[in-house]
Design a protein around this motif. Structure first.
Motif, PDB file in Angstrom:
ATOM      1  N   TRP A  97       0.820  -1.218   0.000  1.00  0.00           N
ATOM      2  CA  TRP A  97       0.000   0.000   0.000  1.00  0.00           C
ATOM      3  C   TRP A  97       0.850   1.263   0.000  1.00  0.00           C
ATOM      4  CZ3 TRP A  97      -4.187  -1.951   3.827  1.00  0.00           C
ATOM      5  CH2 TRP A  97      -5.309  -2.335   3.096  1.00  0.00           C
ATOM      6  N   LEU A  98       2.109   1.135   0.411  1.00  0.00           N
ATOM      7  CA  LEU A  98       2.972   2.305   0.382  1.00  0.00           C
ATOM      8  C   LEU A  98       3.299   2.676  -1.051  1.00  0.00           C
ATOM      9  CD1 LEU A  98       5.456   1.443   3.274  1.00  0.00           C
ATOM     10  CD2 LEU A  98       3.449   2.919   3.362  1.00  0.00           C
ATOM     11  N   CYS A  99       3.122   1.722  -1.984  1.00  0.00           N
ATOM     12  CA  CYS A  99       3.473   1.965  -3.382  1.00  0.00           C
ATOM     13  C   CYS A  99       2.229   2.018  -4.264  1.00  0.00           C
ATOM     14  CB  CYS A  99       4.398   0.856  -3.883  1.00  0.00           C
ATOM     15  SG  CYS A  99       5.836   0.572  -2.832  1.00  0.00           S
ATOM     16  N   LEU A 100       1.434   0.936  -4.213  1.00  0.00           N
ATOM     17  CA  LEU A 100       0.254   0.845  -5.051  1.00  0.00           C
ATOM     18  C   LEU A 100      -0.972   0.562  -4.195  1.00  0.00           C
ATOM     19  CD1 LEU A 100       1.644  -1.211  -8.077  1.00  0.00           C
ATOM     20  CD2 LEU A 100       1.242   1.241  -7.966  1.00  0.00           C
ATOM     21  N   GLN A 101      -2.091   0.511  -4.838  1.00  0.00           N
ATOM     22  CA  GLN A 101      -3.373   0.376  -4.165  1.00  0.00           C
ATOM     23  C   GLN A 101      -3.900  -1.051  -4.225  1.00  0.00           C
ATOM     24  OE1 GLN A 101      -5.840   3.461  -5.688  1.00  0.00           O
ATOM     25  NE2 GLN A 101      -7.455   3.162  -4.210  1.00  0.00           N
ATOM     26  N   THR A 102      -3.196  -1.960  -4.915  1.00  0.00           N
ATOM     27  CA  THR A 102      -3.671  -3.315  -5.102  1.00  0.00           C
ATOM     28  C   THR A 102      -3.188  -4.231  -3.982  1.00  0.00           C
ATOM     29  OG1 THR A 102      -1.759  -3.827  -6.491  1.00  0.00           O
ATOM     30  CG2 THR A 102      -3.762  -3.093  -7.603  1.00  0.00           C
ATOM     31  N   VAL A 103      -4.024  -5.207  -3.617  1.00  0.00           N
ATOM     32  CA  VAL A 103      -3.680  -6.179  -2.586  1.00  0.00           C
ATOM     33  C   VAL A 103      -4.041  -7.578  -3.065  1.00  0.00           C
ATOM     34  CG1 VAL A 103      -3.955  -4.565  -0.680  1.00  0.00           C
ATOM     35  CG2 VAL A 103      -5.913  -5.902  -1.453  1.00  0.00           C
ATOM     36  N   THR A 104      -3.492  -8.582  -2.385  1.00  0.00           N
ATOM     37  CA  THR A 104      -3.742  -9.977  -2.726  1.00  0.00           C
ATOM     38  C   THR A 104      -4.795 -10.589  -1.816  1.00  0.00           C
ATOM     39  OG1 THR A 104      -1.494 -10.253  -3.544  1.00  0.00           O
ATOM     40  CG2 THR A 104      -2.677 -12.252  -2.940  1.00  0.00           C
ATOM     41  N   GLU A 105      -4.691 -10.312  -0.520  1.00  0.00           N
ATOM     42  CA  GLU A 105      -5.655 -10.786   0.465  1.00  0.00           C
ATOM     43  C   GLU A 105      -5.969  -9.654   1.424  1.00  0.00           C
ATOM     44  OE1 GLU A 105      -4.259 -15.466   0.815  1.00  0.00           O
ATOM     45  OE2 GLU A 105      -4.163 -14.168   2.577  1.00  0.00           O
ATOM     46  N   CYS A 106      -7.155  -9.700   2.017  1.00  0.00           N
ATOM     47  CA  CYS A 106      -7.532  -8.689   2.998  1.00  0.00           C
ATOM     48  C   CYS A 106      -8.393  -9.323   4.079  1.00  0.00           C
ATOM     49  CB  CYS A 106      -8.284  -7.541   2.333  1.00  0.00           C
ATOM     50  SG  CYS A 106      -8.788  -6.248   3.497  1.00  0.00           S
TER      51      CYS A 106
END
Length: 254
Positions: A97-106
């Motif tokens: 999140w420090l770089c992009l807005q995409t995640v794998t799991e939440c």
């Protein structure tokens, strides 16, 4: 050596303490079973007859120490009744999140507050806040939730080798001071998040107390769920199958 359940939950403070313990157990189990930190970063505890791993500060593992500080920051916001949600997301380092807005799991923990005290809601609930809930009900639901986490985590596809763990807090703007940030946190660059692949939403379980409702919702890439035997979700230790659901359109926060 044990996560002790109180004999009686008569006050909001007693309920809050139990919620803190369950939150610590849930986060610890998730990070342990997803292989985020080494074995040395965990201690062994018991919830009734269920053995659980609890994250601790480890001088040889700076990441575990950082997560412990984040948890203390969560507690600070929870006690002040500022926080409306906690999102824990492991992802590839380049997608942090420090770089992009995409995640794998939440793993989404959602909080609501009533006149009877804070309502910890990891999803939606139809239960009435005035219903009578015994300590036995809370204990049984807590153990069932942890067992569900264990079964699900052990059957998800492995995470990438280089994992960056991030945690985000969401606040009630109308009551939270504009400059408030709990220890270990700073203002987020991105408000929301998105998945690079098609997401799947899972409601894992709930734990009620007279003052709180705790629910856990997991969002992961659909492809990570494709190898799971559906019968696993219906085993004896899972009293009810995991509910696969879409985004709730009647909740503006969603």
């Amino acid at each position: 050596s044990a996560v002790v359940f109180p004999k009686k939950i008569a006050t909001e403070q007693q309920s809050l303490m139990l919620v803190k313990r369950l939150l610590a157990v849930a986060v610890s189990c998730i990070t342990y079973l997803r292989g985020i930190f080494p074995e040395s970063a965990y201690g062994t505890r018991y919830m009734d007859d269920v053995c659980v791993k609890i994250l601790r500060e480890d001088k040889n593992c700076p990441g575990s120490t950082q997560l412990v500080k984040w948890m203390l920051g969560c507690y600070d916001a929870l006690q002040k009744k500022y926080v409306t949600g906690v999102c824990l997301a492991p992802d590839q380092f380049n997608n942090c999140w420090l770089c992009l807005q995409t995640v794998t799991e939440c793993y989404h923990f959602k909080f609501k507050y009533t006149h009877n005290g804070p309502l910890l809601d990891f999803g939606s609930t139809d239960k009435e806040s005035g219903s009578t809930i015994s300590c036995g009900d809370t204990k049984k639901a807590s153990i069932l939730l942890i067992r569900k986490i264990y079964v699900l985590m052990q059957n998800l596809s492995p995470l990438p080798n280089d994992v960056c763990l991030t945690m985000k807090l969401l606040y009630y703007d109308e009551v939270t001071p504009p400059d408030y940030q709990p220890p270990g946190f700073r203002e987020a660059k991105y408000v929301g998040m998105m998945f690079s692949e098609e997401p799947m939403y899972l409601n894992v379980g709930e734990v009620p107390t007279p003052f709180h409702m705790l629910k856990l919702k997991i969002t992961t890439e659909k492809q990570r769920m494709e190898n799971i035997d559906k019968n696993i979700l219906k085993q004896g230790e899972i009293a009810e199958p995991l509910q696969v659901c879409g985004v709730s359109r009647d909740d503006p926060e969603e």
